[in-house]
Enzyme design. Sequence first.
Site, PDB file in Angstrom:
ATOM      1  N   TYR A  33     -10.601  -8.895 -10.326  1.00 55.65           N
ATOM      2  CA  TYR A  33      -9.401  -9.543 -10.853  1.00 55.65           C
ATOM      3  C   TYR A  33      -8.460  -9.846  -9.702  1.00 55.65           C
ATOM      4  CZ  TYR A  33      -5.030 -10.188 -13.472  1.00 55.65           C
ATOM      5  OH  TYR A  33      -3.851 -10.683 -13.985  1.00 55.65           O
ATOM      6  N   ASP A  53      -9.035  -9.338  -1.123  1.00 56.40           N
ATOM      7  CA  ASP A  53      -7.905  -9.058  -2.013  1.00 56.40           C
ATOM      8  C   ASP A  53      -7.611  -7.555  -1.923  1.00 56.40           C
ATOM      9  OD1 ASP A  53      -7.138  -9.641  -5.545  1.00 56.40           O
ATOM     10  OD2 ASP A  53      -6.177  -8.430  -3.997  1.00 56.40           O
ATOM     11  N   LYS A  80       1.460  -4.469  -4.599  1.00 55.80           N
ATOM     12  CA  LYS A  80       1.623  -3.106  -5.107  1.00 55.80           C
ATOM     13  C   LYS A  80       2.357  -2.194  -4.105  1.00 55.80           C
ATOM     14  CE  LYS A  80      -2.302  -3.802  -8.151  1.00 55.80           C
ATOM     15  NZ  LYS A  80      -1.890  -3.646  -9.557  1.00 55.80           N
TER      16      LYS A  80
HETATM   17  P1  KE4 Z   1      -0.084  -9.015 -10.025  1.00 58.85           P
HETATM   18  O1  KE4 Z   1       0.068 -10.495 -10.209  1.00 58.85           O
HETATM   19  O2  KE4 Z   1      -0.306  -8.271 -11.332  1.00 58.85           O
HETATM   20  O3  KE4 Z   1       1.057  -8.406  -9.184  1.00 58.85           O
HETATM   21  O4  KE4 Z   1      -1.394  -8.762  -9.119  1.00 58.85           O
HETATM   22  C1  KE4 Z   1      -2.621  -9.289  -9.548  1.00 58.85           C
HETATM   23  C2  KE4 Z   1      -3.734  -8.504  -8.885  1.00 58.85           C
HETATM   24  C3  KE4 Z   1      -4.395  -9.061  -7.809  1.00 58.85           C
HETATM   25  N1  KE4 Z   1      -5.387  -8.398  -7.184  1.00 58.85           N
HETATM   26  C4  KE4 Z   1      -5.759  -7.153  -7.581  1.00 58.85           C
HETATM   27  C5  KE4 Z   1      -6.870  -6.459  -6.868  1.00 58.85           C
HETATM   28  C6  KE4 Z   1      -5.102  -6.529  -8.670  1.00 58.85           C
HETATM   29  O5  KE4 Z   1      -5.487  -5.281  -9.054  1.00 58.85           O
HETATM   30  C7  KE4 Z   1      -4.072  -7.207  -9.337  1.00 58.85           C
HETATM   31  C8  KE4 Z   1      -3.346  -6.605 -10.535  1.00 58.85           C
HETATM   32  N2  KE4 Z   1      -3.882  -5.371 -11.045  1.00 58.85           N
HETATM   33  C9  KE4 Z   1      -3.661  -5.139 -12.445  1.00 58.85           C
HETATM   34  C10 KE4 Z   1      -4.252  -3.785 -12.853  1.00 58.85           C
HETATM   35  N3  KE4 Z   1      -5.531  -3.520 -12.379  1.00 58.85           N
HETATM   36  C11 KE4 Z   1      -2.205  -5.201 -12.767  1.00 58.85           C
HETATM   37  C12 KE4 Z   1      -1.818  -4.639 -14.103  1.00 58.85           C
HETATM   38  C13 KE4 Z   1      -1.304  -5.696 -15.009  1.00 58.85           C
HETATM   39  O6  KE4 Z   1      -1.882  -6.824 -15.032  1.00 58.85           O
HETATM   40  O7  KE4 Z   1      -0.339  -5.383 -15.715  1.00 58.85           O
END
Ligand code: KE4
Length: 442
Positions: free
Chosen positions: A156, A251, A279
């Site tokens: 993701y 990523d 994060k």
């Molecule tokens: P955000 O747009 O949610 O800040 O980041 C996206 C993203 C990109 N790359 C990786 C490896 C990620 O894990 C994420 C976001 N992670 C999820 C949980 N595994 C965020 C939780 C959510 O969507 O509320």
Amino acid sequence: MNTETPALSRPDYRLGRGHDAFVRANRVIPGGVNSPARAFGAVGGEPPFVARAEGAYLFDIDENKYIDYIGSWGPMILGHVHPVVRSAVAEALELGSSFGAPTVREVEIAEAVVAAVPSIEKVRFVSSGTEAMMSAVRVARGVTGRSKIIKMAGHYHGHSDALLVRAGSAATTLGMPNSPGVTAGAVQDTILCPFNDVRAVADALARFPGQVAAVLLEPIAGNMGLVPPEPGYLAALRELTETHGTLLIFDEVMTGFRVAFGGAQALFGITPDVTALGKVIGGGLPAAAYGAAAEVMNQVSPAGPIYQAGTLSGNPLAMAAGLATLRLLDAEPPYARLERLSARLAEGLDRAATDAGIPHVVQRVGSMLTLFFHDGPVRNYDDACRSDTRLFARFFWEMLARGVYLPCSQFEAAFVSTAHTEDDLDQTIQAAREALQAIRNF
Ligand code: KE4
């Protein structure tokens, strides 16, 4: 959405005010949450509503206390309300919350990132991991002049259109939209490969010679549960992408400053062309970034022609929280302690599930881990999907009722922070023993 809470062996656990808040939230927010991951869709029932957090703990509005293993889905490596981070944000707030003009603090945190991640000579801050990865893909396409990208099934990278794809029919490697509103055109250049399968990437690159701008992946997958790269896999991707003039995008939104100060690329000794971060670098406030060699990043507006922008990019409060976090991680690297704590937790969960006679595997890298209800190693998304998600849902609720807040999906990683103590972990393991015994008898 499945709103049934699985039957609990601890019927005394209550979410009265949380229920009322969830009903109220659903009237004005889709699904009652501002991100689907929080909605308990994968485990049923309704999410607790958090009142406050402190160290390794969350407290909900029904006065339940939880040992927290979500950590805001990764950012809270130092635990909640760390005093140094808190005062850094408070001080920054005295000076203003947002200017739309450059500040020295953005330079300071950019210098900290450049010093920590050798593959990054220049970095651009944005406000979310989605923005970071969307921009990284645009830079790769802009720099190479190529359109196609290869991503891994089950990884993701946020919700930008080109990356919201699912496997198409078995015959094709080209992705299909996995959400209404994502057009076929938006994903027509996105190729899906299984994680940990070098041959699939080699075949896709051979099938589209000179057309693939980038191979992008989570170097350690956290979004299908914790799935490590197999030995030699990352090195093979590095070699393949070099041969084909394709950029390698890591990523590291989740792994950056989490599994090592320099991220997964430091842990495995593989140098990507472009890195996305998020994060941890926001210290719990909205911040993410993407970076690469200067010759690549100098193609980004206003230095170059590739456009990317953001009102709150480099926000002073987020930069203060992030910089304080990075400085603490640099001054006293916690990774050896996080390794010991996380290994203790992983071993305890493994033993508890074995003693309960439940097929499982615990997979971990550093302070990221997942207990899969799956008998045998989880190497890719197909393996992960064979996990017993119903059993996970019951386990999740039995743990919540015992004051342990795990990520609310089998397909997420749990996070240990420097605020967790051995006692917290032992309490967690004891709760897991009880929970696993309870679900095996249900
Ligand atoms: P955000 O747009 O949610 O800040 O980041 C996206 C993203 C990109 N790359 C990786 C490896 C990620 O894990 C994420 C976001 N992670 C999820 C949980 N595994 C965020 C939780 C959510 O969507 O509320």
